[in-house]
Enzyme design. Structure first.
Site, short mmCIF file in Angstrom:
data_model
loop_
_atom_site.label_atom_id
_atom_site.label_comp_id
_atom_site.label_asym_id
_atom_site.label_seq_id
_atom_site.Cartn_x
_atom_site.Cartn_y
_atom_site.Cartn_z
N ASP A 143 43.74 56.68 26.77
CA ASP A 143 44.18 57.96 26.24
C ASP A 143 43.65 59.15 27.03
O ASP A 143 43.66 60.27 26.52
CB ASP A 143 43.78 58.10 24.77
CG ASP A 143 42.29 57.86 24.54
OD1 ASP A 143 41.50 58.08 25.47
OD2 ASP A 143 41.92 57.43 23.43
N ASP B 297 44.58 57.64 19.62
CA ASP B 297 43.28 57.10 20.03
C ASP B 297 43.48 55.65 20.41
O ASP B 297 44.09 54.87 19.67
CB ASP B 297 42.28 57.24 18.88
CG ASP B 297 40.91 56.68 19.25
OD1 ASP B 297 40.51 56.82 20.42
OD2 ASP B 297 40.24 56.11 18.37
N THR B 298 42.97 55.25 21.59
CA THR B 298 43.03 53.87 22.04
C THR B 298 41.62 53.29 22.08
O THR B 298 40.64 54.03 22.17
CB THR B 298 43.66 53.78 23.44
OG1 THR B 298 42.84 54.51 24.38
CG2 THR B 298 45.07 54.37 23.45
N ARG C 211 43.20 64.88 27.69
CA ARG C 211 43.08 63.98 26.53
C ARG C 211 44.40 64.00 25.78
O ARG C 211 44.92 65.05 25.43
CB ARG C 211 41.94 64.46 25.62
CG ARG C 211 41.74 63.62 24.36
CD ARG C 211 41.30 62.22 24.67
NE ARG C 211 40.85 61.50 23.49
CZ ARG C 211 41.66 60.91 22.61
NH1 ARG C 211 42.97 61.00 22.76
NH2 ARG C 211 41.17 60.26 21.59
#
Length: 437
Positions: A220, A239-240, A234
């Site tokens: 991400d 969210d990874t 970002r």
């Protein structure tokens, strides 16, 4: 007239002062704000204030009495001061103003103001408002006297004809209005459909900024070249799992997410779309990322390699769309959603995948094999669960993963009772799927 301008000037001054105080307080408290909207609002407030100030100055000094020249002079003065204020505002918000462009604009307004001052007519060549009023007052009694001398009979006939004509016109207008009602309804429905179609369409490509890839960081985050400098970007609202976190190490599905993002951003032209706030507390750019028009965030959510997270107002432009894609991935049990209770609202629980141990950076380094441990003593099998009475609402639902657990399942005891169901059919109807263990 001077009193009116004085009152307007005081109101504009109070409004401008209140706006400055509010802005200073927000900056002191580090509150979220849109720099572009603040600059635009300040420009308008300063322009109004300068115009009113010029009006007071000109009417009190008796300079440039002619209205046309006054308008030109006020516009030039407002533009000159507004250009200077705009330059200072952009410096304050670190927007990198163009000194050359602002100098040209300010010079143009200054030259226009000087030309208007020297080209204005002398006060004795311009007729004042009192002279115009006196001329109209002299001509008015003559017209009134002519009207009074008209015969009464002719006046009565004329009034009767006007009344009949007015009745005919009102009847025609009513018939036209009745005929136009269906067309108006169709027009309104067509307009509503067009508005709904425009709202459903994604953001236009004109709002996106083209950049070049410097290097990918993880699933991400990437680094790009923009305006002659390298910036970390970002991905907004997703969210990874981590791949190089100093405390969390490599989390399950972290490498898959990084490989997928790397291949995608290296396959085409990259564009960034910004929301209201464009940086986070680490000074990274916050953006929606596109490759050849394809949303990277959406592709990560479809593959089950990311979860919707870090949803903070006002950067919530596509959160509804992302929530829909996440629910589809949960239903398909792909990626991070293939392991029950791994992806949660608080992040990723690697202990679920690693057998109760959190991954760490040290686990990625080669280390000697540990000495063999004695085989653990066999654990007694758990006693069978008593049969629940019919209609008992004892099925637990995990609101994060949309998975339901029945009594006796492997994860039943450790799952919080966020949602309870009375039957599997009720859980499935609510969009939950059964636990595989």
């Amino acid at each position: 007239m001077s009193i009116l301008f004085a009152l307007l000037f005081l109101l504009a001054t109070a409004g401008l002062a209140a706006g400055v105080v509010i802005l200073v307080i927000r900056l002191a408290l580090k509150m979220e704000h849109d720099a572009r909207k603040v600059v635009l609002g300040t420009r308008l407030a300063i322009g109004v204030w300068v115009a009113l100030f010029a009006a007071m100055l000109l009417f009190s000094a008796g300079v440039l009495i002619d209205r046309l020249y006054f308008i030109f002079f006020a516009a030039a003065l407002a533009g000159l001061i507004g250009s200077g204020a705009d330059f200072l505002l952009q410096l304050a918000f670190r927007m990198k103003p163009s000194i050359k462009r602002h100098s040209k604009v300010a010079g143009a307004f200054l030259a226009a103001m000087v030309i208007v001052i020297f080209a204005g007519p002398a006060p004795d060549q311009v007729a004042s408002d009192e002279e115009v009023k006196s001329e109209s007052a002299v001509a008015a009694p003559t017209k009134i006297a002519d009207i009074k001398e008209a015969p009464n009979e002719e006046t009565a006939k004329r009034e009767a004809e006007e009344v009949s004509q007015a009745d005919e016109k009102s009847a025609e207008l009513k018939s036209v209005e009745v005929a136009a009602v269906p067309a108006t309804a169709k027009t309104r429905s067509a307009a509503q459909e067009s508005v709904q179609k425009e709202a459903a369409q994604p953001a236009a490509a004109s709002n996106r900024v083209p950049v070049t890839l410097a290097n990918p960081i993880d699933g991400d985050t990437i680094k790009v070249n923009i305006d002659g400098r390298t910036e970390s970007v970002r991905f907004l609202l997703v969210d990874t799992p981590e791949t190089n976190h100093p405390r969390l190490g490599v989390q399950p599905f972290g490498r898959e997410a990084k490989e997928f993002t790397t291949k995608l951003v290296q396959s085409g032209s990259i564009e960034l779309e910004f929301d209201v706030s464009d940086r986070d507390k680490y000074n990274r750019l916050l953006a929606y990322v596109y490759v050849d028009g394809v949303s990277v965030q959406e592709e990560l959510l479809k593959k089950g390699l990311a979860r919707v997270a870090y949803v903070y107002a006002p950067n919530t432009k596509y959160v509804d769309r992302y929530d829909t894609l996440q629910k589809e991935a949960q239903q398909q049990a792909v990626g991070i959603w293939s392991v029950e209770n791994y992806a949660t609202d608080r992040g990723f629980d690697a202990a679920v995948v690693n057998g109760g141990e959190q991954a760490s950076p040290a686990q990625n380094m080669p280390k000697p094999k540990p000495a063999p441990k004695p085989a653990p003593a066999p654990q007694p099998k758990p006693a069978p669960q008593p049969q629940q009475p019919a209609g008992a609402c004892n099925i637990k639902g995990n609101a994060s993963s949309h998975i339901y657990h029945k009594p006796g399942g492997q994860y039943y005891d450790r799952t919080n009772a966020e949602v309870m169901f009375c039957s599997e059919a009720e859980a499935q109807a609510a969009g939950y799927r059964a636990s595989k263990r």
